[in-house]
Design a protein around this motif. Structure first.
Motif, PDB file in Angstrom:
ATOM      1  N   PRO A   1       0.788  -1.241   0.000  1.00 43.50           N
ATOM      2  CA  PRO A   1       0.000   0.000   0.000  1.00 43.50           C
ATOM      3  C   PRO A   1       0.815   1.284   0.000  1.00 43.50           C
ATOM      4  CG  PRO A   1      -0.936  -1.587   1.537  1.00 43.50           C
ATOM      5  CD  PRO A   1       0.384  -2.158   1.089  1.00 43.50           C
ATOM      6  N   SER A   2       2.086   1.229   0.361  1.00 43.03           N
ATOM      7  CA  SER A   2       2.913   2.434   0.386  1.00 43.03           C
ATOM      8  C   SER A   2       3.551   2.732  -0.968  1.00 43.03           C
ATOM      9  CB  SER A   2       4.022   2.287   1.438  1.00 43.03           C
ATOM     10  OG  SER A   2       4.957   1.282   1.057  1.00 43.03           O
ATOM     11  N   GLN A   3       3.340   1.864  -1.965  1.00 43.59           N
ATOM     12  CA  GLN A   3       4.007   1.993  -3.251  1.00 43.59           C
ATOM     13  C   GLN A   3       3.005   2.262  -4.371  1.00 43.59           C
ATOM     14  OE1 GLN A   3       5.641  -1.986  -3.149  1.00 43.59           O
ATOM     15  NE2 GLN A   3       7.692  -1.243  -2.657  1.00 43.59           N
ATOM     16  N   PRO A   4       3.508   2.756  -5.517  1.00 42.25           N
ATOM     17  CA  PRO A   4       2.659   2.775  -6.712  1.00 42.25           C
ATOM     18  C   PRO A   4       2.502   1.345  -7.231  1.00 42.25           C
ATOM     19  CG  PRO A   4       4.894   3.395  -7.284  1.00 42.25           C
ATOM     20  CD  PRO A   4       4.863   3.274  -5.773  1.00 42.25           C
ATOM     21  N   VAL A   5       1.679   1.176  -8.253  1.00 39.13           N
ATOM     22  CA  VAL A   5       1.570  -0.143  -8.877  1.00 39.13           C
ATOM     23  C   VAL A   5       2.922  -0.501  -9.490  1.00 39.13           C
ATOM     24  CG1 VAL A   5       0.387  -1.534 -10.606  1.00 39.13           C
ATOM     25  CG2 VAL A   5      -0.857   0.262  -9.388  1.00 39.13           C
ATOM     26  N   LEU A   6       3.434  -1.668  -9.132  1.00 41.24           N
ATOM     27  CA  LEU A   6       4.702  -2.158  -9.669  1.00 41.24           C
ATOM     28  C   LEU A   6       4.436  -3.408 -10.493  1.00 41.24           C
ATOM     29  CD1 LEU A   6       6.994  -1.812  -6.509  1.00 41.24           C
ATOM     30  CD2 LEU A   6       6.761  -0.205  -8.427  1.00 41.24           C
ATOM     31  N   TRP A   7       5.145  -3.541 -11.610  1.00 44.75           N
ATOM     32  CA  TRP A   7       4.937  -4.643 -12.548  1.00 44.75           C
ATOM     33  C   TRP A   7       6.196  -5.498 -12.620  1.00 44.75           C
ATOM     34  CZ3 TRP A   7       0.061  -5.170 -14.370  1.00 44.75           C
ATOM     35  CH2 TRP A   7      -0.775  -4.051 -14.265  1.00 44.75           C
TER      36      TRP A   7
ATOM     37  N   VAL B   1     -12.396 -15.860  -0.933  1.00 45.20           N
ATOM     38  CA  VAL B   1     -11.015 -16.304  -1.134  1.00 45.20           C
ATOM     39  C   VAL B   1     -10.063 -15.115  -1.166  1.00 45.20           C
ATOM     40  CG1 VAL B   1      -9.430 -17.364  -2.793  1.00 45.20           C
ATOM     41  CG2 VAL B   1     -11.604 -18.467  -2.268  1.00 45.20           C
ATOM     42  N   ILE B   2     -10.393 -14.096  -1.932  1.00 44.59           N
ATOM     43  CA  ILE B   2      -9.481 -12.960  -2.032  1.00 44.59           C
ATOM     44  C   ILE B   2      -9.374 -12.228  -0.697  1.00 44.59           C
ATOM     45  CG2 ILE B   2     -11.096 -11.170  -2.834  1.00 44.59           C
ATOM     46  CD1 ILE B   2      -8.953 -10.398  -4.902  1.00 44.59           C
ATOM     47  N   ASP B   3     -10.458 -12.197   0.084  1.00 39.66           N
ATOM     48  CA  ASP B   3     -10.397 -11.540   1.392  1.00 39.66           C
ATOM     49  C   ASP B   3      -9.546 -12.342   2.375  1.00 39.66           C
ATOM     50  OD1 ASP B   3     -11.912  -9.418   0.535  1.00 39.66           O
ATOM     51  OD2 ASP B   3     -13.799 -10.168   1.374  1.00 39.66           O
ATOM     52  N   VAL B   4      -9.646 -13.664   2.352  1.00 28.43           N
ATOM     53  CA  VAL B   4      -8.793 -14.471   3.232  1.00 28.43           C
ATOM     54  C   VAL B   4      -7.337 -14.332   2.814  1.00 28.43           C
ATOM     55  CG1 VAL B   4      -8.272 -16.789   4.066  1.00 28.43           C
ATOM     56  CG2 VAL B   4     -10.650 -16.093   3.761  1.00 28.43           C
ATOM     57  N   CYS B   5      -7.077 -14.338   1.515  1.00 32.10           N
ATOM     58  CA  CYS B   5      -5.707 -14.160   1.039  1.00 32.10           C
ATOM     59  C   CYS B   5      -5.153 -12.787   1.426  1.00 32.10           C
ATOM     60  CB  CYS B   5      -5.640 -14.332  -0.480  1.00 32.10           C
ATOM     61  SG  CYS B   5      -5.841 -16.030  -1.061  1.00 32.10           S
ATOM     62  N   ALA B   6      -6.019 -11.783   1.486  1.00 34.79           N
ATOM     63  CA  ALA B   6      -5.578 -10.425   1.815  1.00 34.79           C
ATOM     64  C   ALA B   6      -5.370 -10.206   3.297  1.00 34.79           C
ATOM     65  CB  ALA B   6      -6.593  -9.408   1.295  1.00 34.79           C
TER      66      ALA B   6
ATOM     67  N   ILE C   1      -2.379  -7.334  -1.252  1.00 34.22           N
ATOM     68  CA  ILE C   1      -3.669  -7.240  -1.928  1.00 34.22           C
ATOM     69  C   ILE C   1      -4.373  -5.985  -1.418  1.00 34.22           C
ATOM     70  CG2 ILE C   1      -5.838  -8.411  -2.452  1.00 34.22           C
ATOM     71  CD1 ILE C   1      -4.435 -11.065  -1.848  1.00 34.22           C
ATOM     72  N   THR C   2      -4.075  -4.882  -2.063  1.00 28.20           N
ATOM     73  CA  THR C   2      -4.643  -3.592  -1.687  1.00 28.20           C
ATOM     74  C   THR C   2      -6.115  -3.536  -2.094  1.00 28.20           C
ATOM     75  OG1 THR C   2      -4.110  -2.585  -3.807  1.00 28.20           O
ATOM     76  CG2 THR C   2      -2.382  -2.531  -2.119  1.00 28.20           C
ATOM     77  N   PRO C   3      -6.869  -2.552  -1.600  1.00 25.86           N
ATOM     78  CA  PRO C   3      -8.261  -2.412  -2.058  1.00 25.86           C
ATOM     79  C   PRO C   3      -8.376  -2.283  -3.581  1.00 25.86           C
ATOM     80  CG  PRO C   3      -7.917  -1.109  -0.087  1.00 25.86           C
ATOM     81  CD  PRO C   3      -6.558  -1.612  -0.495  1.00 25.86           C
ATOM     82  N   GLU C   4      -7.396  -1.603  -4.200  1.00 27.26           N
ATOM     83  CA  GLU C   4      -7.420  -1.457  -5.651  1.00 27.26           C
ATOM     84  C   GLU C   4      -7.202  -2.806  -6.345  1.00 27.26           C
ATOM     85  OE1 GLU C   4      -6.698   2.290  -3.680  1.00 27.26           O
ATOM     86  OE2 GLU C   4      -5.592   0.390  -3.555  1.00 27.26           O
ATOM     87  N   MET C   5      -6.277  -3.607  -5.806  1.00 32.62           N
ATOM     88  CA  MET C   5      -6.039  -4.938  -6.361  1.00 32.62           C
ATOM     89  C   MET C   5      -7.278  -5.806  -6.187  1.00 32.62           C
ATOM     90  SD  MET C   5      -2.855  -5.652  -7.604  1.00 32.62           S
ATOM     91  CE  MET C   5      -2.083  -7.142  -6.982  1.00 32.62           C
ATOM     92  N   ARG C   6      -7.881  -5.749  -5.013  1.00 38.02           N
ATOM     93  CA  ARG C   6      -9.088  -6.545  -4.757  1.00 38.02           C
ATOM     94  C   ARG C   6     -10.176  -6.207  -5.778  1.00 38.02           C
ATOM     95  NH1 ARG C   6     -14.000  -6.135  -2.133  1.00 38.02           N
ATOM     96  NH2 ARG C   6     -14.635  -7.930  -0.840  1.00 38.02           N
ATOM     97  N   ALA C   7     -10.412  -4.913  -5.979  1.00 37.79           N
ATOM     98  CA  ALA C   7     -11.445  -4.491  -6.927  1.00 37.79           C
ATOM     99  C   ALA C   7     -11.102  -4.927  -8.347  1.00 37.79           C
ATOM    100  CB  ALA C   7     -11.614  -2.976  -6.863  1.00 37.79           C
ATOM    101  N   ALA C   8      -9.822  -4.874  -8.689  1.00 39.23           N
ATOM    102  CA  ALA C   8      -9.406  -5.237 -10.048  1.00 39.23           C
ATOM    103  C   ALA C   8      -9.676  -6.711 -10.335  1.00 39.23           C
ATOM    104  CB  ALA C   8      -7.925  -4.928 -10.238  1.00 39.23           C
TER     105      ALA C   8
END
Length: 235
Positions: free
Chosen positions: A50-56, A96-101, A112-119
């Motif tokens: 969460p402290s970083q921009p999206v990294l690829w 599943v994604i919430d348990v993983c997060a 797994i940030t909120p943005e990743m979860r939504a994506a």
């Protein structure tokens, strides 16, 4: 230095990824479905805190499984045959994604940030992201989620709440691989746990060749919805 990508940008050549940290290719861009599908098709995935921009990232080598490589130990085999296990495909994606997060005991954080979860919820709604869960004695025991494009399943995260939970869902995936059209499972980054289960390391150039051969169509492939018992799953 890595490039900063505005939203909707193309990704740079994989050869420009850093060696240290291994596979870091770019920052920025967005998590829109088309961006993620384009990235996965080339062997690129997002991973950041969460402290970083999206990294690829596109690590070299890549940790992968092929059908038939997954190792079922005698103990795991007994568990699969004898325990009261029921598997579900695509029934519990949000859970599943919430348990993983949820924070893990080892580091207390999550990527797994909120943005990743939504994506990934968007990808699931479009039919590209899938999950497998296993219930033991009626209680959630393990699960995983990932993205399928063509014959490749890109594993994103998995969890166990009981012994053998994540191993059981991996075993079921390979038992159903022909039915699901899966010919390669991308586990992304090496770990001792994955290597003991039969994963191996593939050079990035060979991994990309595999993607080119196995992803000729990105049309979503539906997964069966009915509950599955291990002994009823036809190899």
């Amino acid at each position: 230095m890595i490039p900063w990508l505005p939203p909707g940008s193309d990704f740079p050549p994989l050869e420009e990824a850093l060696d240290d940290p291994n596979g870091l290719l770019a920052a920025g861009n967005d998590l829109a479905p088309d961006t993620l599908i384009s990235a996965y098709t080339r062997g690129i995935f997002p991973w950041y805190d969460p402290s970083q921009p999206v990294l690829w990232w596109t690590p070299n080598p890549r940790c992968v499984f092929r059908p038939g490589d997954f190792h079922i130990s005698r103990r795991l085999g007994r568990h699969l045959r004898n325990a009261d296990l029921t598997f579900y495909l695509d029934r519990d994606f949000e859970q599943v994604i919430d348990v993983c997060a949820a924070p893990r005991d080892d580091d207390g954080g999550t990527w797994i940030t909120p943005e990743m979860r939504a994506a990934y919820l968007r990808l699931h709604a479009l039919g590209h992201a899938h999950c497998v869960t296993v219930f033991e004695d009626g209680e959630l025991a393990g699960g995983l989620y990932g993205v399928q494009l063509g014959g490749v399943l890109f594993g994103e995260s998995m969890f166990s709440t009981r012994t053998n939970g994540s191993k059981s869902v991996l075993a079921l995936l390979w038992r159903l691989a022909p039915r699901l059209g899966i010919r390669l499972l991308d586990a992304q980054v090496e770990s001792d746990h994955l290597m003991r289960l039969g994963a191996f390391l593939m050079p990035r150039v060979d991994f990309q060749r595999q993607l080119d051969a196995l992803i000729t169509d990105t049309t979503p492939l539906p997964w069966p919805k009915a509950p599955i018992r291990w002994n009823d799953a036809v190899p």
